[in-house]
Design a protein around this motif. Structure first.
Motif, mmCIF file in Angstrom:
data_model
loop_
_atom_site.group_PDB
_atom_site.id
_atom_site.type_symbol
_atom_site.label_atom_id
_atom_site.label_comp_id
_atom_site.label_asym_id
_atom_site.label_seq_id
_atom_site.Cartn_x
_atom_site.Cartn_y
_atom_site.Cartn_z
ATOM 1 N N LEU A 1 -19.035 66.645 36.908
ATOM 2 C CA LEU A 1 -18.158 67.109 38.131
ATOM 3 C C LEU A 1 -16.594 66.743 37.781
ATOM 4 C CD1 LEU A 1 -20.318 65.555 40.920
ATOM 5 C CD2 LEU A 1 -19.751 67.979 40.575
ATOM 6 N N CYS A 2 -16.529 65.682 37.253
ATOM 7 C CA CYS A 2 -15.109 65.332 36.731
ATOM 8 C C CYS A 2 -14.559 66.132 35.797
ATOM 9 C CB CYS A 2 -15.098 63.775 36.193
ATOM 10 S SG CYS A 2 -15.530 62.506 37.670
ATOM 11 N N SER A 3 -15.243 66.618 34.673
ATOM 12 C CA SER A 3 -14.619 67.615 33.876
ATOM 13 C C SER A 3 -14.361 68.958 34.311
ATOM 14 C CB SER A 3 -15.646 67.591 32.711
ATOM 15 O OG SER A 3 -17.141 68.105 33.175
ATOM 16 N N LEU A 4 -15.250 69.235 35.299
ATOM 17 C CA LEU A 4 -15.052 70.652 35.964
ATOM 18 C C LEU A 4 -13.641 70.523 36.937
ATOM 19 C CD1 LEU A 4 -18.682 71.599 36.968
ATOM 20 C CD2 LEU A 4 -17.506 72.741 35.163
ATOM 21 N N ARG A 5 -13.695 69.525 37.619
ATOM 22 C CA ARG A 5 -12.509 69.324 38.543
ATOM 23 C C ARG A 5 -11.311 69.248 37.599
ATOM 24 N NH1 ARG A 5 -12.399 64.086 42.234
ATOM 25 N NH2 ARG A 5 -12.418 63.267 40.227
ATOM 26 N N ALA A 6 -11.329 68.687 36.337
ATOM 27 C CA ALA A 6 -10.172 68.830 35.626
ATOM 28 C C ALA A 6 -9.992 69.958 34.878
ATOM 29 C CB ALA A 6 -10.260 67.742 34.556
ATOM 30 N N LEU A 7 -10.933 70.894 34.510
ATOM 31 C CA LEU A 7 -10.937 72.018 34.109
ATOM 32 C C LEU A 7 -10.306 73.273 34.897
ATOM 33 C CD1 LEU A 7 -14.015 72.170 31.636
ATOM 34 C CD2 LEU A 7 -11.629 72.093 30.890
ATOM 35 N N PHE A 8 -10.607 73.156 36.219
ATOM 36 C CA PHE A 8 -10.360 74.092 37.044
ATOM 37 C C PHE A 8 -9.125 73.866 37.828
ATOM 38 C CE2 PHE A 8 -14.831 75.229 36.311
ATOM 39 C CZ PHE A 8 -14.731 76.429 36.017
ATOM 40 N N LEU B 1 -7.633 65.591 20.357
ATOM 41 C CA LEU B 1 -7.938 66.772 20.983
ATOM 42 C C LEU B 1 -7.009 67.287 22.248
ATOM 43 C CD1 LEU B 1 -11.885 66.120 21.530
ATOM 44 C CD2 LEU B 1 -10.991 67.779 19.926
ATOM 45 N N SER B 2 -6.830 68.292 22.368
ATOM 46 C CA SER B 2 -6.188 69.035 23.557
ATOM 47 C C SER B 2 -6.842 68.505 24.874
ATOM 48 C CB SER B 2 -6.000 70.273 23.392
ATOM 49 O OG SER B 2 -7.303 71.139 23.643
ATOM 50 N N ALA B 3 -6.266 68.559 25.997
ATOM 51 C CA ALA B 3 -6.659 68.251 27.183
ATOM 52 C C ALA B 3 -7.945 69.036 27.587
ATOM 53 C CB ALA B 3 -5.684 68.337 28.310
ATOM 54 N N SER B 4 -7.834 70.585 27.258
ATOM 55 C CA SER B 4 -8.947 71.663 27.485
ATOM 56 C C SER B 4 -10.292 70.993 26.733
ATOM 57 C CB SER B 4 -8.696 72.905 27.707
ATOM 58 O OG SER B 4 -8.053 73.142 26.080
ATOM 59 N N ALA B 5 -9.663 70.971 25.401
ATOM 60 C CA ALA B 5 -11.354 70.533 24.366
ATOM 61 C C ALA B 5 -11.527 69.311 24.940
ATOM 62 C CB ALA B 5 -10.523 70.543 22.983
ATOM 63 N N SER B 6 -10.973 68.386 25.288
ATOM 64 C CA SER B 6 -11.520 67.009 25.602
ATOM 65 C C SER B 6 -12.344 67.324 27.004
ATOM 66 C CB SER B 6 -10.351 66.029 25.951
ATOM 67 O OG SER B 6 -10.937 64.944 26.461
ATOM 68 N N GLY B 7 -11.757 68.066 28.028
ATOM 69 C CA GLY B 7 -12.373 68.307 29.130
ATOM 70 C C GLY B 7 -13.874 69.053 29.052
ATOM 71 N N MET B 8 -13.780 70.036 27.949
ATOM 72 C CA MET B 8 -15.059 70.783 27.416
ATOM 73 C C MET B 8 -16.107 69.748 26.906
ATOM 74 S SD MET B 8 -14.954 73.911 28.627
ATOM 75 C CE MET B 8 -16.560 74.244 27.678
ATOM 76 N N GLY C 1 -24.484 61.115 34.506
ATOM 77 C CA GLY C 1 -24.215 62.423 33.894
ATOM 78 C C GLY C 1 -23.767 63.511 34.889
ATOM 79 N N ALA C 2 -23.998 63.455 36.213
ATOM 80 C CA ALA C 2 -23.609 64.395 37.234
ATOM 81 C C ALA C 2 -22.232 63.920 37.329
ATOM 82 C CB ALA C 2 -24.467 64.033 38.235
ATOM 83 N N ALA C 3 -21.673 62.476 37.560
ATOM 84 C CA ALA C 3 -20.318 62.234 37.673
ATOM 85 C C ALA C 3 -19.490 62.928 36.451
ATOM 86 C CB ALA C 3 -20.188 60.926 37.863
ATOM 87 N N GLN D 1 -16.275 66.511 27.306
ATOM 88 C CA GLN D 1 -16.809 65.805 28.497
ATOM 89 C C GLN D 1 -17.926 66.551 29.442
ATOM 90 O OE1 GLN D 1 -13.901 64.076 31.262
ATOM 91 N NE2 GLN D 1 -15.317 62.836 32.280
ATOM 92 N N LEU D 2 -17.684 67.710 29.540
ATOM 93 C CA LEU D 2 -18.544 68.469 30.138
ATOM 94 C C LEU D 2 -19.803 68.743 29.513
ATOM 95 C CD1 LEU D 2 -19.612 70.416 32.632
ATOM 96 C CD2 LEU D 2 -18.514 72.403 31.194
ATOM 97 N N LEU D 3 -19.949 68.813 28.335
ATOM 98 C CA LEU D 3 -21.037 68.712 27.332
ATOM 99 C C LEU D 3 -21.692 67.439 27.246
ATOM 100 C CD1 LEU D 3 -23.017 70.379 25.442
ATOM 101 C CD2 LEU D 3 -21.385 69.610 23.465
ATOM 102 N N LEU D 4 -20.898 66.382 27.203
ATOM 103 C CA LEU D 4 -21.742 65.112 27.091
ATOM 104 C C LEU D 4 -22.293 64.744 28.418
ATOM 105 C CD1 LEU D 4 -19.032 63.037 25.179
ATOM 106 C CD2 LEU D 4 -21.296 63.657 24.322
ATOM 107 N N GLY D 5 -21.595 65.262 29.674
ATOM 108 C CA GLY D 5 -22.330 64.775 30.878
ATOM 109 C C GLY D 5 -23.642 65.792 31.056
ATOM 110 N N ALA D 6 -23.518 66.641 30.503
ATOM 111 C CA ALA D 6 -24.803 67.662 30.552
ATOM 112 C C ALA D 6 -25.929 67.070 29.843
ATOM 113 C CB ALA D 6 -24.832 69.070 30.275
ATOM 114 N N VAL D 7 -25.689 66.729 28.665
ATOM 115 C CA VAL D 7 -26.494 66.033 27.790
ATOM 116 C C VAL D 7 -27.317 64.759 28.453
ATOM 117 C CG1 VAL D 7 -26.989 64.977 25.756
ATOM 118 C CG2 VAL D 7 -25.954 67.195 25.748
ATOM 119 N N VAL D 8 -26.277 63.848 28.978
ATOM 120 C CA VAL D 8 -26.897 62.697 29.674
ATOM 121 C C VAL D 8 -27.764 63.064 30.774
ATOM 122 C CG1 VAL D 8 -25.805 60.746 30.963
ATOM 123 C CG2 VAL D 8 -24.819 61.314 28.600
ATOM 124 N N LEU D 9 -27.174 64.021 31.650
ATOM 125 C CA LEU D 9 -27.895 64.361 32.730
ATOM 126 C C LEU D 9 -29.386 64.885 32.430
ATOM 127 C CD1 LEU D 9 -27.967 65.010 35.975
ATOM 128 C CD2 LEU D 9 -26.820 66.966 35.485
#
Length: 253
Positions: free
Chosen positions: A245-252, A95-102, A240-242, A104-112
């Protein structure tokens, strides 16, 4: 690492070992999170060190308690974990960096979401889930471990939702994470990553881990079964929140 950092790291590992013995999880997540946050040591070397000290934790926590383990559930989850760890590593490379970040964001949301919904309804299921369900949780946990180094959430959620006693849940999770650690150690040996420094740090940390584990076995916190389940689901929410947050920080960036 300096001597001061080694002492801080060993104290942190001891505290996390106590937590893991009480709940069945947390050693890797707590130490990895604190290490990355405070910059104590490279993440790769800490992951290898944790794989080694996990043996000290399980060797002290599990004797005399193996009869509490649901071996079919543990076996099904382990069958899912082992191959999916490799798949997660390969997927991360693909996966590309952006796809990996997305992802991770999805997985974090599911865990949360899973942790929040379970915390609001902490009562266990009426019937034990089938072996296929444990296998799927192992696959999801292995993918998380291979991609992001966090294998716990799917397995924690799966076992804490079952109509099992807390000691059955703790022993099952500790055993599964020990098998995962053994796989990582063998992989590190194959890659020649176990240098003298790691062995010295593991030798220093092992007695602390064993003492903390014994303390947890004999002096656990006075929490009820329901309170412990709520606490476990609260930790899942934090994880999940962590991840979010980590994925959002990396994406932006």
């Amino acid at each position: 690492m300096t001597y001061e950092k080694v002492l801080v790291l060993i104290a942190l590992i001891g505290a996390a070992s106590y937590f893991q013995t009480v709940t069945g999880f947390g050693l890797g997540m707590i130490v990895m999170g604190a290490t990355s946050g405070f910059g104590l040591a490279p993440i790769a070397s800490i992951a290898t060190l944790l794989s080694l000290v996990t043996f000290a934790n399980s060797a002290t926590a599990l004797p005399g308690k193996l009869h509490h383990i649901d071996w079919r559930a543990v076996g099904a989850a382990t069958l899912g974990v082992l191959p999916s760890v490799v798949a997660g590593v390969l997927l991360l490379e693909y996966l590309s960096a952006s796809a990996s970040g997305m992802l991770q964001l999805l997985l974090g949301a599911v865990v949360l979401y899973g942790g929040l919904s379970a915390a609001l309804r902490p009562a266990p299921l009426a019937q034990r889930s089938g072996d296929r369900s444990f296998f799927v949780s192992g696959v999801c946990g292995g993918l998380l471990s291979g991609m992001f180094g966090v294998s716990g959430p799917p397995l924690i959620f799966q076992f804490y939702r079952q109509p099992l006693t807390l000691i059955e849940i703790r022993c099952a999770l500790i055993l599964i994470f020990t098998v995962t650690s053994a796989t990582r150690v063998l992989f590190s040996v194959w890659q020649g990553q176990l240098g003298p420094a790691i062995w010295i740090e593991a030798a220093l940390a092992a007695p602390v881990v064993m003492l903390a584990t014994l303390a947890a076995r004999h002096y656990p916190p006075p929490l009820s079964c329901m309170a412990t389940r709520r606490f476990a689901f609260g930790v899942l929410m934090a994880i999940g929140a962590a991840l979010v947050l980590c994925s959002l920080r990396a994406l932006f960036r």
